[in-house]
Design an enzyme around this catalytic site. Structure first.
Site, short mmCIF file in Angstrom:
data_model
loop_
_atom_site.label_atom_id
_atom_site.label_comp_id
_atom_site.label_asym_id
_atom_site.label_seq_id
_atom_site.Cartn_x
_atom_site.Cartn_y
_atom_site.Cartn_z
N LYS A 189 0.83 -1.51 -0.01
CA LYS A 189 -0.43 -0.23 -0.40
C LYS A 189 0.71 1.47 0.10
O LYS A 189 1.29 1.91 -0.66
CB LYS A 189 -0.98 -0.06 1.11
CG LYS A 189 -2.15 1.02 1.43
CD LYS A 189 -2.97 1.17 2.53
CE LYS A 189 -3.57 2.73 2.63
NZ LYS A 189 -4.74 1.84 3.74
N GLU A 195 10.82 -4.81 4.37
CA GLU A 195 10.26 -6.02 3.60
C GLU A 195 10.47 -6.15 2.38
O GLU A 195 11.23 -6.97 1.83
CB GLU A 195 9.63 -7.35 4.49
CG GLU A 195 9.96 -7.76 5.92
CD GLU A 195 9.44 -6.32 6.91
OE1 GLU A 195 8.68 -5.58 6.94
OE2 GLU A 195 8.67 -6.74 7.87
N ARG A 243 -4.57 -4.61 6.24
CA ARG A 243 -5.63 -5.66 6.48
C ARG A 243 -7.27 -6.04 5.82
O ARG A 243 -7.96 -7.00 6.19
CB ARG A 243 -6.07 -6.04 8.46
CG ARG A 243 -6.44 -4.99 8.36
CD ARG A 243 -5.87 -4.91 9.64
NE ARG A 243 -6.56 -4.27 10.77
CZ ARG A 243 -5.63 -3.25 11.08
NH1 ARG A 243 -4.82 -2.52 10.10
NH2 ARG A 243 -6.42 -1.75 11.74
N LYS A 468 9.16 -0.28 13.60
CA LYS A 468 10.01 -0.36 13.04
C LYS A 468 11.32 0.70 12.91
O LYS A 468 12.23 0.96 12.53
CB LYS A 468 8.78 -0.43 11.86
CG LYS A 468 7.59 -0.78 11.23
CD LYS A 468 7.36 -0.48 10.40
CE LYS A 468 6.18 -1.78 10.10
NZ LYS A 468 4.71 -0.61 9.25
O1 F6P Z 1 2.24 -4.36 9.77
C1 F6P Z 1 1.99 -2.99 9.77
C2 F6P Z 1 1.90 -2.61 7.98
O2 F6P Z 1 1.30 -1.46 7.86
C3 F6P Z 1 0.19 -3.77 7.84
O3 F6P Z 1 -1.10 -2.49 8.74
C4 F6P Z 1 0.17 -4.09 6.48
O4 F6P Z 1 -0.48 -4.65 6.12
C5 F6P Z 1 1.78 -4.35 6.46
O5 F6P Z 1 2.05 -3.58 7.29
C6 F6P Z 1 2.09 -3.78 4.64
O6 F6P Z 1 1.87 -2.93 4.46
P1 F6P Z 1 2.14 -2.30 3.41
O7 F6P Z 1 0.56 -2.91 2.22
O8 F6P Z 1 2.18 -0.56 3.18
O9 F6P Z 1 3.76 -2.81 2.55
#
Ligand code: F6P
Length: 500
Positions: A189, A195, A243, A468
């Site tokens: 998102k 990661e 989520r 983080k």
């Molecule tokens: O772990 C926290 C979080 O922000 C989640 O709510 C989210 O789904 C995930 O990290 C991944 O985030 P992104 O889609 O921005 O990579």
């Protein structure tokens, strides 16, 4: 004001009554405490409330304004005030609101679906056989669950998932694949998640050819900087929580695994649950029953954990998925206005698929000192030819709910089963895209309604940020550049450096 006040008195009144006693005193509850919504049947008769306690719970639902809250969610009101956002996942899957914000979101969702169909078609016409989906949390767990549940043998594409920053994850997946016959989708998102960016970088290099690299994100600029052009980028929006996003282009891996038509059937099933949750009267509303039951077990019976036990191998990832959905949404200690909550919020959710788990942790469910309420989930129609296995599976499902509820007396304390362990039974007529969509949407709405009952925000997740930030600060020290501030961390870093 604590809207839950009064539940404790009912719990005390019922403290000396066993579940077996409740059912004996009111046999009609077996049928009366059950609901059906299309292919989804739910039975709450083995919960440790009676009709008077249920009356109190539904009075709470009324006072908390659950019906209006459902409407506000689907209409695109700012239900996430700490981030000033709507949560319009309902608009991704159907027309359940005439409100302007929801209609605008729906138009964007339909345009994105059309692009997903076009990109699926392009990939279908190519030599690509394997798709690597790269994302984490909400950008991974939903697609992983649905692909595992619904992908059929012999499908056009094989799907693979890489989420963990541990390089073993990427290495294991990529080792078995031919980069020339593979495509990768980087899903994030924010497109700022450590990661996903690291794993996306590994995939980009491994593919050796950027033309088979796709992205899904709200942040077009970061995607472009990463090297993926707009024609291979699908959109996401701030009005969809991570989520709650499998219904958006985050579900592109699902569409590739099961086909766009079945992806749309998944959305239609969820939309049917949206319509039900928004329009059914409180007493006939499955999402309301589920949410009230969760609150009863947590705040009246003080259950510290909640198990989710799918009796279907295809749903074995449901507990992992629900851990994020429920615990990231409801793991809060302050009300929407910032004041401290005066009641417990989310219990720890955990679980695993039956019958395997009967041979691992069920001992503790039957005879442990903690009472663990459980959601048992079954699928009535088998999609395999092994009839005796399916009959054994269903017999085990029924047996466990009965044994947990009723227990069994014995003169030998080691062989005594206390019983009185509550459960809800959720049954799907068959596991189809539509029924799975309904089941997931049921949990989403239950979570939201629990948040309304608890007066907390289900749609932010600031609790995941601190770790983080600290990791980002420590990374240079781990790489030999600088020192950690914290004395214990400093000592541990020395140990890391000495032993690596
Ligand atoms: O772990 C926290 C979080 O922000 C989640 O709510 C989210 O789904 C995930 O990290 C991944 O985030 P992104 O889609 O921005 O990579």
């Amino acid at each position: 004001m604590n809207v839950l006040a009064g539940l404790g008195a009912h719990a005390q009144r019922l403290a000396g009554t066993s579940l077996a006693g409740l059912i004996q005193a009111d046999p009609a509850r077996a049928r009366d405490l059950a609901l059906r919504v299309g292919p989804l049947y739910a039975n709450f008769a083995r919960q440790r409330y009676d009709r008077a306690a249920l009356d109190a719970l539904f009075a709470i639902a009324e006072r908390a304004g659950l019906a209006g809250a459902m409407r506000r969610l689907l209409d695109g009101a700012i239900v996430n005030p700490t981030e000033g956002r709507a949560a319009l996942h309902g608009a991704l899957r159907g027309d359940n609101s005439m409100a302007q914000a929801a209609c605008a979101a729906r138009a964007q969702a339909l345009a994105a679906q059309a692009r997903m169909r076009a990109l699926s078609g392009q990939l279908g016409a190519s030599d690509v056989t394997d798709i690597v989906s790269i994302g984490i949390g909400g950008s991974d767990l939903g697609p992983r669950l649905v692909v595992d549940a619904l992908a059929l043998p012999g499908a056009r594409f094989r799907l693979h998932f890489v989420s963990n920053v541990d390089g073993n994850a990427a290495q294991r997946v990529l080792a078995g694949l031919d980069p020339k016959r593979s495509a990768a989708i980087v899903i994030s998102k924010t497109f700022g998640t450590q990661e996903t960016l690291l794993n996306g970088g590994i995939a980009r290099e491994w593919l050796g050819d950027d033309s088979r690299l796709y992205a899904v994100s709200t942040n077009a600029r970061r995607v472009a900087d990463f090297g993926i052009p707009p024609e291979r980028t699908l959109p996401m929006w701030d009005w969809v929580g991570g989520r709650y996003s499998l219904w958006s282009a985050v579900g592109f891996p699902i569409a590739l695994a099961i086909g766009m038509d079945r992806f749309e059937a998944l959305l239609a099933g969820a939309a049917q649950m949206d319509a039900h949750a928004a329009s059914a009267a409180l007493r006939d509303n499955l999402a309301v029953w589920h949410a009230l039951t969760a609150v009863w077990n947590r705040n009246a019976l003080h259950a510290a954990t909640q198990a989710v036990l799918p009796y279907d191998e295809r749903l074995k990832l449901l507990p992992n998925y629900l851990q994020q959905l429920v615990m990231e949404s409801l793991g809060k200690s302050v009300h929407v206005d910032g004041s401290a909550v005066e009641h417990a919020t989310v219990p720890v959710w955990w679980g695993g698929a039956g019958t395997d788990t009967q041979h691992s942790f069920f001992q503790a469910l039957h005879q442990g000192t903690q009472v663990v309420p459980a959601d048992f989930i079954g699928v009535l129609r088998a999609d395999h030819p092994y009839r005796p296995n399916h009959e054994a599976l269903l017999a085990n499902l029924l047996a466990q709910t009965e044994a947990l509820a009723n227990g069994q007396a014995s003169d030998d304390p080691h062989r005594r089963y206390p019983g009185n362990r509550p459960s809800t039974l959720l049954l799907l007529d068959a596991l189809t895209p539509a029924s799975l969509g309904m089941l997931i949407a049921l949990y989403e709405h239950s979570v939201y309604l629990q948040s309304v009952l608890w007066g907390i925000n289900a749609f932010d997740q600031f609790g995941v940020e601190l770790g983080k930030q600290v990791a980002n600060r420590l990374l240079p020290a781990l790489q030999g550049d600088g020192e950690a501030d914290d004395a214990v961390t400093r000592e541990l870093l020395r140990e890391f450096t000495a032993r690596r």
